[in-house]
Motif scaffolding. Structure first.
Motif, PDB file in Angstrom:
ATOM      1  N   UNK A  83      45.196  31.776  42.190  1.00  0.00           N
ATOM      2  CA  UNK A  83      46.384  32.555  41.835  1.00  0.00           C
ATOM      3  C   UNK A  83      46.018  33.612  40.795  1.00  0.00           C
ATOM      4  N   UNK A  84      45.250  33.216  39.785  1.00  0.00           N
ATOM      5  CA  UNK A  84      44.822  34.167  38.762  1.00  0.00           C
ATOM      6  C   UNK A  84      43.937  35.260  39.367  1.00  0.00           C
ATOM      7  N   UNK A  85      43.037  34.886  40.274  1.00  0.00           N
ATOM      8  CA  UNK A  85      42.159  35.862  40.918  1.00  0.00           C
ATOM      9  C   UNK A  85      42.971  36.858  41.730  1.00  0.00           C
ATOM     10  N   UNK A  86      43.988  36.379  42.454  1.00  0.00           N
ATOM     11  CA  UNK A  86      44.829  37.264  43.249  1.00  0.00           C
ATOM     12  C   UNK A  86      45.526  38.284  42.351  1.00  0.00           C
ATOM     13  N   UNK A  87      46.057  37.816  41.229  1.00  0.00           N
ATOM     14  CA  UNK A  87      46.698  38.719  40.277  1.00  0.00           C
ATOM     15  C   UNK A  87      45.686  39.734  39.752  1.00  0.00           C
ATOM     16  N   UNK A  88      44.513  39.250  39.380  1.00  0.00           N
ATOM     17  CA  UNK A  88      43.443  40.123  38.878  1.00  0.00           C
ATOM     18  C   UNK A  88      43.071  41.184  39.917  1.00  0.00           C
ATOM     19  N   UNK A  89      42.840  40.760  41.160  1.00  0.00           N
ATOM     20  CA  UNK A  89      42.449  41.693  42.219  1.00  0.00           C
ATOM     21  C   UNK A  89      43.523  42.757  42.439  1.00  0.00           C
ATOM     22  N   UNK A  90      44.786  42.369  42.338  1.00  0.00           N
ATOM     23  CA  UNK A  90      45.887  43.308  42.555  1.00  0.00           C
ATOM     24  C   UNK A  90      46.031  44.313  41.414  1.00  0.00           C
ATOM     25  N   UNK A  91      45.531  43.963  40.220  1.00  0.00           N
ATOM     26  CA  UNK A  91      45.754  44.811  39.060  1.00  0.00           C
ATOM     27  C   UNK A  91      44.484  45.383  38.430  1.00  0.00           C
ATOM     28  N   UNK A  92      43.310  45.042  38.933  1.00  0.00           N
ATOM     29  CA  UNK A  92      42.080  45.439  38.240  1.00  0.00           C
ATOM     30  C   UNK A  92      41.839  46.936  38.231  1.00  0.00           C
ATOM     31  N   UNK A  93      42.432  47.683  39.163  1.00  0.00           N
ATOM     32  CA  UNK A  93      42.212  49.131  39.184  1.00  0.00           C
ATOM     33  C   UNK A  93      43.173  49.879  38.265  1.00  0.00           C
ATOM     34  N   UNK A  94      44.148  49.141  37.681  1.00  0.00           N
ATOM     35  CA  UNK A  94      45.128  49.787  36.773  1.00  0.00           C
ATOM     36  C   UNK A  94      44.466  50.318  35.520  1.00  0.00           C
TER      37      UNK A  94
END
Length: 94
Positions: A83-94
């Motif tokens: 779950x944390x990885x999914x959140x990270x992947x969705x926001x890492x380019x911000x």
């Protein structure tokens, strides 16, 4: 073919009863029509992804969140990481 959007609430939990039901299915009863065949091109372009090293840490998490993940059974910490990885992947380019 019709696509239907589902939420987590729509999915039957993976408990012992459902596992028995799934195990009782024969190969011919499983619909794989929406899964593409893996041809030679797929395997020629496939790459091996080794797991990322994990770091043990102390983390304060709300009790109800921990209880819910634990109720999911074995591997609950791996699920929390996913779950944390999914959140990270969705926001890492911000």
């Amino acid at each position: 073919m019709t696509t239907t959007k589902k939420t987590l609430a729509d999915i039957e939990p993976l408990n012992d009863k459902r596992m028995q039901k799934l195990k009782a299915l024969s190969e011919k009863d499983v619909d794989t029509s929406d899964i593409p065949e893996l041809d030679e091109e797929f395997w020629n372009n496939a790459t091996v992804r080794l797991p990322v090293n994990k770091e043990a840490l102390s983390l304060r998490v709300d009790q109800d969140v921990v209880d819910w993940f634990r109720s999911q059974g074995r591997g609950y910490q791996t699920k929390m990481n996913a779950v944390l990885r999914t959140f990270y992947e969705a926001h890492k380019s911000d």
